[in-house]
Each structure stands twice: as structure tokens, then as C-alpha cells.
Design an enzyme around this catalytic site. Sequence first.
Site, PDB file in Angstrom:
ATOM      1  N   LYS A  66      37.824  27.797  33.894  1.00 54.20           N
ATOM      2  CA  LYS A  66      38.936  28.737  34.129  1.00 54.20           C
ATOM      3  C   LYS A  66      40.058  28.112  34.973  1.00 54.20           C
ATOM      4  O   LYS A  66      41.229  28.434  34.776  1.00 54.20           O
ATOM      5  CB  LYS A  66      38.416  30.017  34.788  1.00 54.20           C
ATOM      6  N   GLU A  78      51.313  37.390  36.090  1.00 56.23           N
ATOM      7  CA  GLU A  78      51.231  37.444  37.558  1.00 56.23           C
ATOM      8  C   GLU A  78      49.772  37.413  38.006  1.00 56.23           C
ATOM      9  O   GLU A  78      49.390  36.696  38.922  1.00 56.23           O
ATOM     10  CB  GLU A  78      51.916  38.715  38.070  1.00 56.23           C
ATOM     11  N   ASN A  87      41.340  33.197  31.842  1.00 57.36           N
ATOM     12  CA  ASN A  87      40.236  33.384  30.897  1.00 57.36           C
ATOM     13  C   ASN A  87      40.728  33.624  29.470  1.00 57.36           C
ATOM     14  O   ASN A  87      39.933  33.783  28.551  1.00 57.36           O
ATOM     15  CB  ASN A  87      39.302  34.520  31.337  1.00 57.36           C
ATOM     16  N   ASP A 102      39.781  39.454  33.331  1.00 53.82           N
ATOM     17  CA  ASP A 102      38.512  39.873  33.935  1.00 53.82           C
ATOM     18  C   ASP A 102      38.685  41.113  34.820  1.00 53.82           C
ATOM     19  O   ASP A 102      37.876  42.037  34.783  1.00 53.82           O
ATOM     20  CB  ASP A 102      37.918  38.745  34.786  1.00 53.82           C
ATOM     21  N   GLY A 129      33.598  33.384  44.218  1.00 49.72           N
ATOM     22  CA  GLY A 129      33.827  32.382  43.183  1.00 49.72           C
ATOM     23  C   GLY A 129      34.921  32.825  42.224  1.00 49.72           C
ATOM     24  O   GLY A 129      35.720  33.724  42.527  1.00 49.72           O
ATOM     25  N   GLY A 130      34.936  32.208  41.042  1.00 47.25           N
ATOM     26  CA  GLY A 130      35.993  32.482  40.066  1.00 47.25           C
ATOM     27  C   GLY A 130      36.053  33.944  39.652  1.00 47.25           C
ATOM     28  O   GLY A 130      37.147  34.508  39.526  1.00 47.25           O
ATOM     29  N   ARG A 152      28.229  34.211  50.828  1.00 49.40           N
ATOM     30  CA  ARG A 152      27.251  33.353  51.491  1.00 49.40           C
ATOM     31  C   ARG A 152      27.968  32.296  52.335  1.00 49.40           C
ATOM     32  O   ARG A 152      27.643  32.075  53.487  1.00 49.40           O
ATOM     33  CB  ARG A 152      26.377  32.698  50.410  1.00 49.40           C
TER      34      ARG A 152
HETATM   35  P1  NDP Z   1      31.067  30.805  40.560  1.00 48.72           P
HETATM   36  O1  NDP Z   1      30.115  29.688  40.376  1.00 48.72           O
HETATM   37  O2  NDP Z   1      32.527  30.547  40.563  1.00 48.72           O
HETATM   38  O3  NDP Z   1      30.751  31.528  41.980  1.00 48.72           O
HETATM   39  C1  NDP Z   1      29.434  31.808  42.349  1.00 48.72           C
HETATM   40  C2  NDP Z   1      29.421  32.745  43.557  1.00 48.72           C
HETATM   41  O4  NDP Z   1      28.083  33.217  43.729  1.00 48.72           O
HETATM   42  C3  NDP Z   1      29.814  32.094  44.882  1.00 48.72           C
HETATM   43  O5  NDP Z   1      30.460  33.061  45.684  1.00 48.72           O
HETATM   44  C4  NDP Z   1      28.451  31.704  45.475  1.00 48.72           C
HETATM   45  O6  NDP Z   1      28.434  31.633  46.892  1.00 48.72           O
HETATM   46  C5  NDP Z   1      27.620  32.886  45.048  1.00 48.72           C
HETATM   47  N1  NDP Z   1      26.185  32.619  44.947  1.00 48.72           N
HETATM   48  C6  NDP Z   1      25.544  31.846  44.047  1.00 48.72           C
HETATM   49  N2  NDP Z   1      24.211  31.905  44.236  1.00 48.72           N
HETATM   50  C7  NDP Z   1      24.012  32.726  45.292  1.00 48.72           C
HETATM   51  C8  NDP Z   1      22.842  33.178  45.984  1.00 48.72           C
HETATM   52  N3  NDP Z   1      21.621  32.804  45.620  1.00 48.72           N
HETATM   53  N4  NDP Z   1      23.015  34.041  47.007  1.00 48.72           N
HETATM   54  C9  NDP Z   1      24.247  34.429  47.386  1.00 48.72           C
HETATM   55  N5  NDP Z   1      25.387  34.045  46.779  1.00 48.72           N
HETATM   56  C10 NDP Z   1      25.264  33.190  45.746  1.00 48.72           C
HETATM   57  O7  NDP Z   1      30.665  31.888  39.458  1.00 48.72           O
HETATM   58  P2  NDP Z   1      31.601  33.016  38.818  1.00 48.72           P
HETATM   59  O8  NDP Z   1      32.347  33.646  39.931  1.00 48.72           O
HETATM   60  O9  NDP Z   1      32.374  32.451  37.675  1.00 48.72           O
HETATM   61  O10 NDP Z   1      30.535  34.034  38.184  1.00 48.72           O
HETATM   62  C11 NDP Z   1      29.813  34.946  39.000  1.00 48.72           C
HETATM   63  C12 NDP Z   1      29.038  35.920  38.120  1.00 48.72           C
HETATM   64  O11 NDP Z   1      29.907  36.787  37.424  1.00 48.72           O
HETATM   65  C13 NDP Z   1      28.160  35.257  37.053  1.00 48.72           C
HETATM   66  O12 NDP Z   1      26.910  35.946  37.029  1.00 48.72           O
HETATM   67  C14 NDP Z   1      28.907  35.496  35.767  1.00 48.72           C
HETATM   68  O13 NDP Z   1      28.058  35.550  34.651  1.00 48.72           O
HETATM   69  C15 NDP Z   1      29.532  36.859  36.059  1.00 48.72           C
HETATM   70  N6  NDP Z   1      30.735  37.158  35.240  1.00 48.72           N
HETATM   71  C16 NDP Z   1      30.705  38.245  34.422  1.00 48.72           C
HETATM   72  C17 NDP Z   1      31.811  38.597  33.683  1.00 48.72           C
HETATM   73  C18 NDP Z   1      31.747  39.792  32.798  1.00 48.72           C
HETATM   74  O14 NDP Z   1      32.664  39.987  31.991  1.00 48.72           O
HETATM   75  N7  NDP Z   1      30.744  40.643  32.916  1.00 48.72           N
HETATM   76  C19 NDP Z   1      33.063  37.810  33.740  1.00 48.72           C
HETATM   77  C20 NDP Z   1      32.987  36.677  34.648  1.00 48.72           C
HETATM   78  C21 NDP Z   1      31.862  36.375  35.362  1.00 48.72           C
HETATM   79  P3  NDP Z   1      28.851  30.278  47.675  1.00 48.72           P
HETATM   80  O15 NDP Z   1      30.353  30.272  47.712  1.00 48.72           O
HETATM   81  O16 NDP Z   1      28.229  30.428  48.995  1.00 48.72           O
HETATM   82  O17 NDP Z   1      28.293  29.135  46.866  1.00 48.72           O
END
Ligand code: NDP
Length: 278
Positions: A66, A78, A87, A102, A129-130, A152
Site C-alpha cells: 500500500k 485527500e 488500496n 479502507d 499499522g497500514g 504495542r
Molecule cells: P500491519 O502489518 O501494517 O500492522 C500490524 C499492526 O498490528 C501493528 O500495529 C502491530 O503492532 C500490531 N500487531 C501485530 N501483532 C500483534 C500482537 N501479537 N499484539 C499486538 N499488536 C500486534 O498490518 P495492517 O495494518 O495492514 O493489517 C492489520 C489487520 O487488518 C490485518 O489482520 C488485516 O488482515 C486487516 N485488514 C482488513 C481489511 C478489511 O477490509 N477487512 C482491510 C485492511 C486490513 P507493532 O507496531 O507494535 O508491531
Amino acid sequence: MPDLYAVIGNPIAHSKSPTIHTLFAQQTHQHMQYYALLSPLDNFRGTVSEFLGQNGKGLNVTVPFKLEAYQLATQLTERASIAQAVNTLRFDNDAIFGDNTDGVGLVKDIEINLGIPITHQRILLIGAGGAAQGVILPLLQKQPALLAIANRTSDKAHALQQKFSVYGDVVAGDIMNFSDQDFHIVINATSASLQGELPELPGKIFTHTILAYDMMYGREPTPFLHLAKYSGAQQQADGIGMLVEQAAESFFLWRNVRPQTQPVIALLKSHTPSPLTP
Ligand code: NDP
């Protein structure tokens, strides 16, 4: 020849997007083809160029591309510009138009499909995250009473707070900073559920929760949704509705036609075989 679209990611084989867009195309009588496109991790731009060489019209972009899609776009909405994540790409002659659907997908699922207003509610967003980054602005545009971002790695949550405070009331920190507070809507935007894990989370946070929402989806309720249910959250939902709603926004950007999402959500809910990427 049908117009060509695809979802690009790595991994991508289990994506539901081809099913969703094929159903949308049938429903709205669009002459198009949509498939899953695996890109090598180190060759996103090359894979997009090849797709363009086949006269591809648009792409959905998922993990982990992304940010690269944001950098590739020559015109941005924007919301995509502020999220710094794209996305949806649309190829318009020489221009590459980038959007992030999203957030609007999440907001529509919560407000329209689940019938829960966001305005004036206290919202806890877990993750930075993203996915979290893409939904903050659309959530704030609904004017919640407060948006708390917990991650976290709390530095990332603070960075998002700094970036988005100009758009609304945002606080940030470690989840334990919020353990004695009440939230009406608690959203899990971490990827913990992908590994069947639970982010560190005090159960009492759900005492006054109307909706616990996990962006992840799958055959079984996630550990997050289990905890929410047994800790008092009134309603639990996974991210299948968000997935379909964000897809519908992309479809509209490409085809200028709005598909009906309800029948597609119902179909996917009855068939969801396993946790998948968008
Ligand atoms: P990223 O890899 O960008 O971010 C992951 C995030 O999860 C970070 O904030 C990370 O924390 C945290 N994290 C990972 N493992 C743990 C854990 N065990 N305990 C606590 N925090 C944790 O992923 P995305 O943001 O792209 O995706 C996140 C979720 O959203 C996924 O499950 C994805 O499938 C879902 N999603 C669903 C969509 C939908 O349309 N339904 C659209 C987009 C995403 P840290 O910064 O500390 O590493």
C-alpha cells in the site's frame, strides 16, 4: 475483450477480492475480468508495468504494497494522501489515480450494515499499522467524542496522534493507559488475529462497549471477538463487511456504478472458508 482489473499483493492466493468483484460485475452487468495478481516482494512497480502492458484498467492493492502504491500514484485523493497508503489504483491514460477506500468501508459497515452511529461515541482503535492509518481520517470525519489509538509499540500510536490531531480529538498510548476508561466502539486493527493471537487487552475495557470490531475475518470468531463477548461487549463483528464495502468503493471509482453490497456480504458470510487478506 473485457476490461482487466486485479488485486495485487504477496501473498494473494486466498484473497476474496476476485469473488467479490466478479459478483459485483455480474450484478451490474459490467464487461470486466478481475483476478489475483501475485507480485514479487521486490518488484511491485515491474508487476504493475506488466499489468499496464496488458491494458489493465485498475488495481486493488493489499499487504505489503500500500505504501509503494501511494508512491506510484500521480494523483491522490485527500484521504489517500493523508493516510499515505493506497488500496485502489485507476489507470487514466498517462495518470495513475490513487485512493484509499479502507476507511470508508469500515465506516459504512459500522454505521449502515451494523446500524451503530460513530458520531459522539468514544472509540478505541488498537493498532497503528497500514490498516489503522487508513481508517483514522474517515472515523474522525464522523466526529466521535474521542478517538484513542493504542499500539504495542506506543511510539507509532503517538506519531499517528500528532498527524491526525488537527482533524479531531485524538489521544494515544499503550493499551494499559486506557484500561480504566470506557469505550463504545473498540476496533482491532492489529494483525494479531492473523496468527490466532490476542493483542494485550484488559477485558474490562469492554464493560460499556456497544460494538467490538475485528478487521480480520475468518471461519471462527477471533480471540479478540471471544474476549469481547465474554467481557460484556453487546455486539461483535468481523471485517468481512468492511472488505466488501471497501471493494464497492473501488468498483465505483473504476466503473462509476454502485453495486449492492448486502447480497455479497451475506454470501461470503455463509461461505467464509479461512482467514484471508483483502
Ligand atoms: P500491519 O502489518 O501494517 O500492522 C500490524 C499492526 O498490528 C501493528 O500495529 C502491530 O503492532 C500490531 N500487531 C501485530 N501483532 C500483534 C500482537 N501479537 N499484539 C499486538 N499488536 C500486534 O498490518 P495492517 O495494518 O495492514 O493489517 C492489520 C489487520 O487488518 C490485518 O489482520 C488485516 O488482515 C486487516 N485488514 C482488513 C481489511 C478489511 O477490509 N477487512 C482491510 C485492511 C486490513 P507493532 O507496531 O507494535 O508491531
